[in-house]
Structure formats: structure tokens, C-alpha cells
Write a protein that holds these residues in place. Sequence first.
Motif, PDB file in Angstrom:
ATOM      1  N   ALA A  20     -26.103 -83.496   0.271  1.00 31.68           N
ATOM      2  CA  ALA A  20     -26.174 -83.098  -1.134  1.00 31.68           C
ATOM      3  C   ALA A  20     -27.127 -81.918  -1.326  1.00 31.68           C
ATOM      4  CB  ALA A  20     -26.623 -84.281  -1.989  1.00 31.68           C
ATOM      5  N   GLU A  21     -28.297 -82.009  -0.737  1.00 31.49           N
ATOM      6  CA  GLU A  21     -29.282 -80.944  -0.901  1.00 31.49           C
ATOM      7  C   GLU A  21     -28.777 -79.627  -0.312  1.00 31.49           C
ATOM      8  OE1 GLU A  21     -33.986 -79.927  -0.057  1.00 31.49           O
ATOM      9  OE2 GLU A  21     -33.232 -81.939   0.376  1.00 31.49           O
ATOM     10  N   GLY A  22     -28.188 -79.689   0.847  1.00 31.16           N
ATOM     11  CA  GLY A  22     -27.667 -78.482   1.463  1.00 31.16           C
ATOM     12  C   GLY A  22     -26.539 -77.853   0.667  1.00 31.16           C
ATOM     13  N   PHE A  23     -25.690 -78.692   0.090  1.00 29.80           N
ATOM     14  CA  PHE A  23     -24.583 -78.180  -0.717  1.00 29.80           C
ATOM     15  C   PHE A  23     -25.094 -77.385  -1.913  1.00 29.80           C
ATOM     16  CE2 PHE A  23     -21.305 -78.374  -3.970  1.00 29.80           C
ATOM     17  CZ  PHE A  23     -20.161 -78.069  -3.254  1.00 29.80           C
ATOM     18  N   GLU A  24     -26.200 -77.834  -2.482  1.00 33.27           N
ATOM     19  CA  GLU A  24     -26.755 -77.186  -3.667  1.00 33.27           C
ATOM     20  C   GLU A  24     -27.563 -75.929  -3.346  1.00 33.27           C
ATOM     21  OE1 GLU A  24     -26.093 -78.048  -6.793  1.00 33.27           O
ATOM     22  OE2 GLU A  24     -24.911 -79.806  -6.221  1.00 33.27           O
ATOM     23  N   ARG A  25     -27.778 -75.651  -2.083  1.00 35.90           N
ATOM     24  CA  ARG A  25     -28.524 -74.453  -1.701  1.00 35.90           C
ATOM     25  C   ARG A  25     -27.688 -73.205  -1.946  1.00 35.90           C
ATOM     26  NH1 ARG A  25     -33.880 -74.933   0.361  1.00 35.90           N
ATOM     27  NH2 ARG A  25     -34.289 -77.154   0.166  1.00 35.90           N
ATOM     28  N   SER A  26     -28.334 -72.071  -1.850  1.00 37.09           N
ATOM     29  CA  SER A  26     -27.698 -70.829  -2.269  1.00 37.09           C
ATOM     30  C   SER A  26     -26.824 -70.156  -1.205  1.00 37.09           C
ATOM     31  CB  SER A  26     -28.774 -69.839  -2.721  1.00 37.09           C
ATOM     32  OG  SER A  26     -29.685 -69.612  -1.656  1.00 37.09           O
ATOM     33  N   SER A  27     -26.819 -70.673  -0.006  1.00 37.12           N
ATOM     34  CA  SER A  27     -26.054 -69.979   1.040  1.00 37.12           C
ATOM     35  C   SER A  27     -25.398 -70.964   1.998  1.00 37.12           C
ATOM     36  CB  SER A  27     -26.973 -69.049   1.830  1.00 37.12           C
ATOM     37  OG  SER A  27     -27.861 -69.801   2.639  1.00 37.12           O
ATOM     38  N   ASN A  28     -24.378 -70.467   2.664  1.00 45.73           N
ATOM     39  CA  ASN A  28     -23.724 -71.273   3.696  1.00 45.73           C
ATOM     40  C   ASN A  28     -24.662 -71.568   4.849  1.00 45.73           C
ATOM     41  OD1 ASN A  28     -21.294 -71.478   2.336  1.00 45.73           O
ATOM     42  ND2 ASN A  28     -20.401 -69.680   3.320  1.00 45.73           N
ATOM     43  N   MET A  55      -8.437 -74.023  -3.285  1.00 46.01           N
ATOM     44  CA  MET A  55      -9.322 -74.729  -4.187  1.00 46.01           C
ATOM     45  C   MET A  55     -10.646 -75.016  -3.471  1.00 46.01           C
ATOM     46  SD  MET A  55      -8.505 -78.142  -6.279  1.00 46.01           S
ATOM     47  CE  MET A  55      -9.521 -79.525  -5.923  1.00 46.01           C
ATOM     48  N   THR A  56     -11.734 -74.652  -4.066  1.00 42.19           N
ATOM     49  CA  THR A  56     -13.046 -74.907  -3.476  1.00 42.19           C
ATOM     50  C   THR A  56     -13.687 -76.115  -4.142  1.00 42.19           C
ATOM     51  OG1 THR A  56     -14.138 -73.422  -5.008  1.00 42.19           O
ATOM     52  CG2 THR A  56     -13.397 -72.470  -2.927  1.00 42.19           C
ATOM     53  N   ILE A  57     -14.494 -76.769  -3.390  1.00 43.85           N
ATOM     54  CA  ILE A  57     -15.222 -77.936  -3.903  1.00 43.85           C
ATOM     55  C   ILE A  57     -16.398 -77.433  -4.721  1.00 43.85           C
ATOM     56  CG2 ILE A  57     -16.579 -79.941  -3.239  1.00 43.85           C
ATOM     57  CD1 ILE A  57     -14.684 -80.258  -0.850  1.00 43.85           C
ATOM     58  N   GLN A  58     -16.535 -77.959  -5.918  1.00 39.26           N
ATOM     59  CA  GLN A  58     -17.582 -77.524  -6.833  1.00 39.26           C
ATOM     60  C   GLN A  58     -18.794 -78.442  -6.838  1.00 39.26           C
ATOM     61  OE1 GLN A  58     -17.307 -74.603  -8.567  1.00 39.26           O
ATOM     62  NE2 GLN A  58     -15.427 -74.319  -7.404  1.00 39.26           N
ATOM     63  N   ARG A  59     -18.609 -79.695  -6.409  1.00 38.62           N
ATOM     64  CA  ARG A  59     -19.686 -80.677  -6.464  1.00 38.62           C
ATOM     65  C   ARG A  59     -19.790 -81.404  -5.129  1.00 38.62           C
ATOM     66  NH1 ARG A  59     -19.257 -84.957 -10.430  1.00 38.62           N
ATOM     67  NH2 ARG A  59     -17.654 -85.653  -9.016  1.00 38.62           N
ATOM     68  N   PHE A  60     -21.006 -81.709  -4.715  1.00 39.02           N
ATOM     69  CA  PHE A  60     -21.159 -82.427  -3.442  1.00 39.02           C
ATOM     70  C   PHE A  60     -20.534 -83.806  -3.505  1.00 39.02           C
ATOM     71  CE2 PHE A  60     -25.205 -83.544  -5.569  1.00 39.02           C
ATOM     72  CZ  PHE A  60     -25.200 -84.930  -5.427  1.00 39.02           C
ATOM     73  N   GLU A  61     -20.448 -84.367  -4.707  1.00 35.71           N
ATOM     74  CA  GLU A  61     -19.846 -85.702  -4.862  1.00 35.71           C
ATOM     75  C   GLU A  61     -18.374 -85.731  -4.445  1.00 35.71           C
ATOM     76  OE1 GLU A  61     -23.027 -85.472  -8.151  1.00 35.71           O
ATOM     77  OE2 GLU A  61     -21.587 -84.103  -7.234  1.00 35.71           O
ATOM     78  N   ASP A  62     -17.744 -84.574  -4.402  1.00 35.55           N
ATOM     79  CA  ASP A  62     -16.340 -84.487  -3.998  1.00 35.55           C
ATOM     80  C   ASP A  62     -16.151 -84.364  -2.486  1.00 35.55           C
ATOM     81  OD1 ASP A  62     -15.522 -84.633  -6.670  1.00 35.55           O
ATOM     82  OD2 ASP A  62     -15.718 -82.463  -6.912  1.00 35.55           O
ATOM     83  N   LEU A  63     -17.228 -84.171  -1.762  1.00 36.77           N
ATOM     84  CA  LEU A  63     -17.147 -84.084  -0.301  1.00 36.77           C
ATOM     85  C   LEU A  63     -16.913 -85.469   0.297  1.00 36.77           C
ATOM     86  CD1 LEU A  63     -20.209 -81.739   0.334  1.00 36.77           C
ATOM     87  CD2 LEU A  63     -17.796 -81.126   0.647  1.00 36.77           C
ATOM     88  N   LYS A  64     -15.873 -85.592   1.080  1.00 39.82           N
ATOM     89  CA  LYS A  64     -15.562 -86.882   1.729  1.00 39.82           C
ATOM     90  C   LYS A  64     -16.717 -87.346   2.612  1.00 39.82           C
ATOM     91  CE  LYS A  64     -11.342 -87.550   0.265  1.00 39.82           C
ATOM     92  NZ  LYS A  64     -11.110 -88.549  -0.759  1.00 39.82           N
ATOM     93  N   VAL A  65     -17.341 -86.413   3.314  1.00 41.68           N
ATOM     94  CA  VAL A  65     -18.438 -86.771   4.208  1.00 41.68           C
ATOM     95  C   VAL A  65     -19.611 -87.349   3.418  1.00 41.68           C
ATOM     96  CG1 VAL A  65     -19.480 -84.459   4.261  1.00 41.68           C
ATOM     97  CG2 VAL A  65     -19.780 -86.008   6.205  1.00 41.68           C
ATOM     98  N   TRP A  66     -19.876 -86.807   2.238  1.00 40.26           N
ATOM     99  CA  TRP A  66     -20.943 -87.351   1.391  1.00 40.26           C
ATOM    100  C   TRP A  66     -20.565 -88.759   0.924  1.00 40.26           C
ATOM    101  CZ3 TRP A  66     -21.180 -89.055  -3.654  1.00 40.26           C
ATOM    102  CH2 TRP A  66     -22.466 -89.349  -4.117  1.00 40.26           C
ATOM    103  N   GLN A  67     -19.325 -88.944   0.491  1.00 37.74           N
ATOM    104  CA  GLN A  67     -18.855 -90.259   0.027  1.00 37.74           C
ATOM    105  C   GLN A  67     -18.979 -91.307   1.127  1.00 37.74           C
ATOM    106  OE1 GLN A  67     -14.846 -89.565  -1.357  1.00 37.74           O
ATOM    107  NE2 GLN A  67     -15.523 -88.052  -2.867  1.00 37.74           N
TER     108      GLN A  67
END
Length: 86
Positions: free
Chosen positions: A50-58, A1-13
Motif C-alpha cells: 500500500a505504501e509503495g503504491f502511494e509513492r510518487s514513482s515506479n 485500464m490502470t489501477i487507481q487504488r492499492f485496494e484493487d491490487l490482487k496482491v494487496w487483497q
Amino acid sequence: MTIQRFEDLKVWQKSQDLAVLIYKQFRDLKDFVFRDQITRASVSISNNIAEGFERSSNADFKRFLYFSLASNSELRSMLYLAQRLA
């Protein structure tokens, strides 16, 4: 299962929780320049994640995680200074 939203990242929380803690801890500080800088650094941590998560590449995400790490280092440095000034 992949994370779809940065809000789901524990580190962001957790970085959001940290920013709230910093805001509460320093809200009554009369040194407005110091207060502004330390709160900006704390907010920058989660914003960069958050900004990095929304970018187009790893590679972009990784780069923004380094920015977040740098903001975290700035925050730590300021907390050391705050402790010495107390």
C-alpha cells in the motif's frame, strides 16, 4: 485500464487475507513475543504494498515491493519455526 487504488491490487487483497489467517492461527499463543513478531511480519506485507503504491514513482513502488517480499520471507521463516516447535 490502470489501477487507481492499492485496494484493487490482487496482491494487496491476498496479503490482507494472509494477515487475517495468521492472526486467527496464532491468537491464542501464549508466547507473546513470537505472536507479536509473526503478526507484525504478516501485516507488514500488505502495508508495504500500500505504501509503495502511494509513492510518487515506479522506482519507489518497486522498492516497497522488495520490502514486502522481505516481510514475506520473515513470515515464512517464522512459520517454519512454529511448525518445528509444535
